[in-house]
Design an enzyme around this catalytic site. Structure first.
Site, PDB file in Angstrom:
ATOM      1  N   HIS A  90     -88.006 -51.753   9.652  1.00 40.08           N
ATOM      2  CA  HIS A  90     -87.325 -51.337   8.426  1.00 40.08           C
ATOM      3  C   HIS A  90     -86.505 -50.057   8.560  1.00 40.08           C
ATOM      4  O   HIS A  90     -85.694 -49.753   7.695  1.00 40.08           O
ATOM      5  CB  HIS A  90     -88.360 -51.047   7.326  1.00 40.08           C
ATOM      6  CG  HIS A  90     -89.195 -52.217   6.952  1.00 40.08           C
ATOM      7  ND1 HIS A  90     -90.357 -52.538   7.604  1.00 40.08           N
ATOM      8  CD2 HIS A  90     -89.053 -53.128   5.969  1.00 40.08           C
ATOM      9  CE1 HIS A  90     -90.889 -53.607   7.043  1.00 40.08           C
ATOM     10  NE2 HIS A  90     -90.124 -53.993   6.050  1.00 40.08           N
ATOM     11  N   GLU A 149     -87.194 -50.000   3.772  1.00 40.10           N
ATOM     12  CA  GLU A 149     -85.788 -50.034   4.226  1.00 40.10           C
ATOM     13  C   GLU A 149     -84.901 -49.246   3.257  1.00 40.10           C
ATOM     14  O   GLU A 149     -83.983 -48.528   3.676  1.00 40.10           O
ATOM     15  CB  GLU A 149     -85.303 -51.482   4.320  1.00 40.10           C
ATOM     16  CG  GLU A 149     -83.886 -51.557   4.866  1.00 40.10           C
ATOM     17  CD  GLU A 149     -83.255 -52.934   4.713  1.00 40.10           C
ATOM     18  OE1 GLU A 149     -83.934 -53.939   5.006  1.00 40.10           O
ATOM     19  OE2 GLU A 149     -82.096 -52.999   4.290  1.00 40.10           O
ATOM     20  N   SER A 179     -91.272 -62.507   8.229  1.00 37.08           N
ATOM     21  CA  SER A 179     -92.433 -61.721   8.670  1.00 37.08           C
ATOM     22  C   SER A 179     -93.680 -62.604   8.820  1.00 37.08           C
ATOM     23  O   SER A 179     -94.793 -62.086   8.912  1.00 37.08           O
ATOM     24  CB  SER A 179     -92.698 -60.609   7.652  1.00 37.08           C
ATOM     25  OG  SER A 179     -92.768 -61.159   6.345  1.00 37.08           O
TER      26      SER A 179
END
Ligand code: SF4
Length: 297
Positions: free
Chosen positions: A74, A130, A275
């Site tokens: 991120h 992020e 993910s």
């Protein structure tokens, strides 16, 4: 019942790279710290914890000295790098190259728009790692918008440079862009076309999956979408499945499956976020096959 795992689901290259870096590093050291969840998937976090990866918060980072800390895909704001330098912390930087490039673009846009008193607006989730890294490029002056109501923070009589968090939905981004255009016209009918500089910065690893998932969801009676509850792109991609196939279910692991979901079904599709580890989708597939072998639907 036919059970199929979506071949396009699973880790994107950014997450794959970060996990590989962590595993390589842990081969030489017993403990490696990681700032925040390395991936928004608690099952994978547990697997890596058993190998020696310790997740720490920003507050805990401030207390650490003379050690190694992994930066996940991120990315991080400049302050994290400054803190590491002060505390003699060696950073193992696994920031995704796509995120690093976006950080650069946001910084460049912020510097460029300053003389015109413009604003950087980011379509994303406030507090998401992020987004913290992106707003950090603008002295935390960028405005983060998630819903239409959040646009009330923007002054539409001034220029806007608009970006997206890499994992948001394409549909949501363009809806927000259209709203900004409308509001600029209302506030300033004479505004030139470049008053809004809109940048579709959604990662193609996410946006390319939307049409693939639409097709996949359509091909199966029931869809099991496997993802961590905290995953931003998990929520966006599950939304795509649910629109296409109302018999889509969001699960974190196989324990959450209810056999009644499969009543009358002849095919089950298993897919996930960027993910979601492949081993977890395989575990879910085996569980569904076991249910099928004892089911009396
Ligand atoms: S989704 Fe895209 S930007 Fe995010 S980690 Fe994966 S490859 Fe990088």
């Amino acid at each position: 019942m036919k059970v199929t795992i979506d071949k396009n689901s699973g880790y994107c290259f950014g997450v794959e790279y970060a996990i590989q870096m962590a595993e390589d590093e842990m081969e030489h050291s017993n403990t490696l710290y990681c700032l925040g969840d390395i991936v928004h998937n608690s099952m994978e976090v547990k697997r890596l914890h058993d190998k020696g990866l310790r997740i720490i918060s920003r507050e805990q980072l401030e207390e650490l000295r003379d050690c190694k800390v992994l930066i996940r895909a991120h990315g991080e704001p400049p302050e994290t790098y400054e803190l590491a330098l002060r505390n003699n912390i060696e950073l193992i930087d696994a920031s995704c190259p796509v995120v690093l490039k976006l950080q650069n673009r946001v910084k460049h846009a912020f510097d460029k728009i300053q003389p015109d008193k413009g604003q950087v607006v980011i379509y994303g989730q406030k507090g998401h790692a992020e987004v913290i890294g992106l707003t950090g490029q603008t002295n935390n002056e960028a405005i983060v918008v998630t819903t239409e109501e959040d646009l009330a923070q923007v002054d539409f009589s001034r220029p806007v440079s608009f970006f997206s968090q890499t994992t948001k939905s394409t549909k949501g981004f363009y809806k927000m862009k259209a709203l900004i255009e409308e509001k600029i016209k209302e506030a300033n009918p004479q505004a030139p076309a470049d008053y809004l500089d809109a940048n579709d910065s959604i990662c193609r690893q996410v946006s390319n999956r939307e049409p693939q998932l639409q097709k996949f969801s359509h091909e199966h009676d029931v869809i099991l979408f496997v993802s961590g509850k905290k995953s931003s792109n998990g929520k966006a991609l599950y939304g795509v499945c649910k629109i296409e196939n109302p018999r889509s279910y969001f699960i974190e692991n196989e324990q959450e499956i209810e056999p009644a979901w499969f009543e009358g079904a002849t095919s089950v599709g298993i897919c996930g976020a960027t993910s979601t580890p492949m081993w977890l989708m395989e575990q879910v597939a085996r569980h569904v096959e076991n249910i099928d072998s004892v089911a009396t639907f």
